[in-house]
Every structure is written in C-alpha cells, then in structure tokens.
Design an enzyme around this catalytic site. Structure first.
Site, PDB file in Angstrom:
ATOM      1  CB  CYS A  50      -1.656   0.597   7.655  1.00 18.01           C
ATOM      2  SG  CYS A  50      -3.215   0.422   6.757  1.00 18.01           S
ATOM      3  CG  HIS A  86      -6.037   1.846  -1.004  1.00 16.43           C
ATOM      4  ND1 HIS A  86      -4.815   2.356  -1.402  1.00 16.43           N
ATOM      5  CD2 HIS A  86      -5.758   0.868  -0.098  1.00 16.43           C
ATOM      6  CE1 HIS A  86      -3.848   1.706  -0.760  1.00 16.43           C
ATOM      7  NE2 HIS A  86      -4.405   0.798   0.031  1.00 16.43           N
ATOM      8  N   GLY A 136       0.208  -3.783   4.206  1.00 16.24           N
ATOM      9  CA  GLY A 136      -0.062  -5.200   4.391  1.00 16.24           C
ATOM     10  C   GLY A 136       1.178  -5.978   4.786  1.00 16.24           C
ATOM     11  CB  CYS A 151      -0.948   0.022   1.193  1.00 17.77           C
ATOM     12  SG  CYS A 151      -2.098  -1.363   1.217  1.00 17.77           S
TER      13      CYS A 151
END
Length: 425
Positions: free
Chosen positions: A409, A378, A411, A124
C-alpha cells in the site's frame, strides 16, 4: 499473455507468421515482447534492516548504505558499472527525494561520471517504482542494463513537515484525507472492514515467528551484504561493528504479549506497536536487463518481470491498495491468484495486510513465508526493492519454476504490485 504464449506454441509449433501475429496482438494494442526482449532480474542484494534511532545504522548516512548494495550487486556478477545505462533510486525522506545523496553514493561506489542516476518518490513503493522505471527504460530501448535501488534512513530523517500546500486543501475532502496519519488509516481499515484486534495480533505473531525461523536457518544470509559501520553510544564513545542481521525480529513474541500492548493511535483502536511495521534503516539494489543483453554478457537470470501495476484508492483507507493492485498486475501477466507460489505483501499494518489477503483469498501459507515488515521493518524507500530481493531468493531456494508477487500500500491512497517468474534451476 504468458499462458497464451504457451498455448500458441502448441497450436503453431513451427513458429508460423500466424503464431507471431497472435502473440503480438492484445485488446489494448500493446506488443508482447519476444523472449530476447523480456525484462529480467539478474541479481539483487540488500543490507540488514536496522532499528531506526537506536539500531546499528542510526549514525550511518543513506549514501553509505546505498553504496554498499550498489557495489555488492555488480561485484557479485562481475559487471563493470560503465555497462549500466541508468540507475534509479527510490527514496522518501531525504530533501529532493535524495537526488544529491544518490549521486554521492554513486561516486562512493566507484561508478564513472558518465553513468546517470536519478531518484523517485512514490512513498512506500519507491523501491519498486525504481524497478518499474528501469524496466520501462529497457522496454523502450533506451538502455540494456540498469540498476534499481531503494534506500532510507529513518534515523536521520523523520516523517514530519508535509511541505508547502495550498490552503484550499481544507475545502477538498480527498486532498484533506491525504494528511491523515498512517496509523489512523489503519484504524479506518480495521473498523470499516471488520478486521479484529485478535486477527491483527495473530498475523503479527506469525510474521515474527516466520522471520525468526528464516533468520536462524540462514535464509537471509545470501541476500544480506555485511556492512561495517561506526556507532556512537549515549556517552559519545564510538565503536566499529559489522552488521549482518536484521535487528527488528523478536523471536520471543507471544500472542499474550501482543494482546497487552496499548493502541498506538487512538484510545479505543486496535493498531499497536506490535501489529504495525517498524521504522527502520536500510538499502537494497536490483540489477535488471534486457534478456538478450544479459545472455550476451553471460549473466544469470534470477527472475522475469511478467506484470506490474499501480492503482489509486481512497486516501483514508490507503492500506487496501494491494487488494486492487495485485489483480491488475496478475491480469497483465495472464495469471490468477492460484498461479502464484509466494506473495510478498508489505506489512505496513496488520489490519491492511489481513484485509488484502482475505479479500483476494490468498492462502496464508503463501504470504510472506520469511516474515514481513512487522518483524523485519519498513525503511520506506528501500522496502519495494528489498521485497524483490527476498522474493526471488525464496523462489530460488525452492528450486522449481514458480511465480511470485511483490505488493504494498502507498500513503495518500495507492497500491503497487509486480509479478515475477523464477525460471527454475
């Protein structure tokens, strides 16, 4: 260090050697760059963000999205692509992190073969990591100018097969936790840290309302590059259209409507389709340079990179990453939460965004003033670069000298953050 620089300027107005010695010395022995060596952002653009699978970009390949923003950024500032030292692109879902795809986009943009390009995948945060990589090359003296980009087509590539993994991961708790679905990590954060469904839905509602207001007032118009695409309907008919607006914004969202949505990941959970980020398609590009080189070319300075950090956190609560990454980046910049005017925190899930905001004591009015990923979407590899574009345009809109933070954040259990200064108009 920025504060120390200002204070030292008062203590040593004549620019004495003691002044230089103080500024160049830190506990870890790293050097503080002179103003001419600072890494600055020149310009940034992005596509609109399309709804994956059913939006305007569902039939558009990522190389076309990427080429659009790469070309626009350089055209806007009148820079020839052969003046770039390197191009780094964040991507998550394409094979090989899109290494072939970005070279194709590179040539579709009219860039010469002599300019190199590569990709990076930190999930991300890939778009922001691309910026970190280009900034690092500038700091090392390898290049003077570089393009940091992010792109993702979640229409054409879905999150699925994790690849070839050792059977031994079942014997290692942390390794096994890396395979936990992201929605379940959201539920873990909500349960472990007491983030209620009501708080999540209120946060999601605010994201939608802020994004709708920003869109209706034209705040996004300056950062979005219109792109002409071909869309095929269910009957196989093709039509051309120009995409100028983010597609995920739902202006009619209400708290009552959000509260009626069923949990998406576990029957008794609190994470829903309404308080989670949307799967999306999009691209963004940011031009960076050494200040001395930028000024020599007569290019503008949109922002100054003051700090950056990437941290690791437990994989099963990966959403807490910004709560650790933001303080680390602020320490590097010599700033505190109170010094920051705008925080762009990626809304992977409302649960984790709410936790991070409350943990750090950030006033809600400073968080995502134009909405976040719950409303905008996103596109994994694109988001970090998109956030930088949105942040610096918002600071420029306000006009005065200010500081902003981009964070998300990641993954498998990480967080990333960057601190930027807008120098003022």
């Amino acid at each position: 260090m920025n504060r120390l620089k200002v204070i030292s300027g008062h203590l040593f107005p004549g620019g004495s050697s003691e002044h230089v010695r103080v500024l160049r010395s830190t506990e870890c022995g790293s050097s503080v760059p002179s103003s001419g060596e600072e890494v600055v952002v020149v310009h940034g653009r992005r596509t609109a963000i399309g709804k994956a699978k059913r939006g305007s970009f569902k039939d558009t390949t990522p190389d076309e999205l990427l080429s659009t923003v790469m070309t626009a950024v350089l055209t806007d500032v009148g820079l020839s692509p052969d003046q770039l030292g390197d191009v780094c692109v964040g991507n998550v879902l394409q094979p090989g992190a899109g290494a072939l795809m970005v070279r194709v986009a590179h040539f579709l943009s009219g860039f010469p073969e002599t300019v190199p390009v590569y990709t990076v995948n930190r999930q991300c945060s890939s778009g922001l990591q691309a910026l970190f990589n280009v900034a690092g090359a500038i700091r090392s003296g390898s290049i003077d100018l570089g393009l940091a980009c992010g792109v993702e087509s979640m229409s054409l590539r879905s999150i699925g097969n994790p690849g070839d993994l050792s059977s031994r991961l079942a014997d290692n708790d942390k390794a096994r936790d890396c395979l936990i679905p992201m929605g379940i990590t959201s539920e873990n954060v909500a349960e472990r840290f007491g983030v209620s469904r009501e708080k999540q839905d209120k946060f999601a509602l605010n994201s939608q309302l802020k994004a709708a207001k920003a869109q209706n007032s034209g705040r996004f118009d300056q950062e979005i590059v219109p792109i002409s695409v071909t869309v095929t309907d269910d009957s196989g008919n093709e039509r051309r259209m120009v995409v100028r607006k983010d597609e995920g914004i739902r202006a009619g969202t209400t708290l009552e409507g959000l509260s009626r949505l069923r949990p998406a990941f576990k029957p008794d959970g609190s994470t829903t389709a309404g308080n989670s980020s949307q799967v999306s398609d999009g691209a963004a590009a940011v031009l960076l340079g050494r200040r001395s080189a930028v000024e020599a070319l007569g290019l503008p300075v949109l922002g100054i990179l003051r700090g950056s950090a990437v941290v690791g956190v437990p994989p099963d609560v990966m959403g807490i990453g910004p709560a650790l990454a933001i303080p680390a980046a602020l320490r590097q910049a010599g700033l505190t939460v109170d010094d920051i005017d705008v925080f762009e925190i990626n809304e992977a899930f409302a649960s984790q965004a709410v936790y991070c905001v409350e943990k750090l004591g950030i006033p809600l009015e400073k968080v995502n003033p134009n909405g976040g990923a719950i409303a905008l979407g996103h596109p994994l590899g694109c988001t970090g670069a998109r956030q930088v574009v949105t942040l610096l345009n918002e600071l420029r809109r306000r006009g005065r000298r200010a500081y902003g933070v981009v964070s998300m954040c990641i993954g498998t259990g990480m967080g990333a953050a960057a601190v930027f200064e807008f120098p003022g108009l």
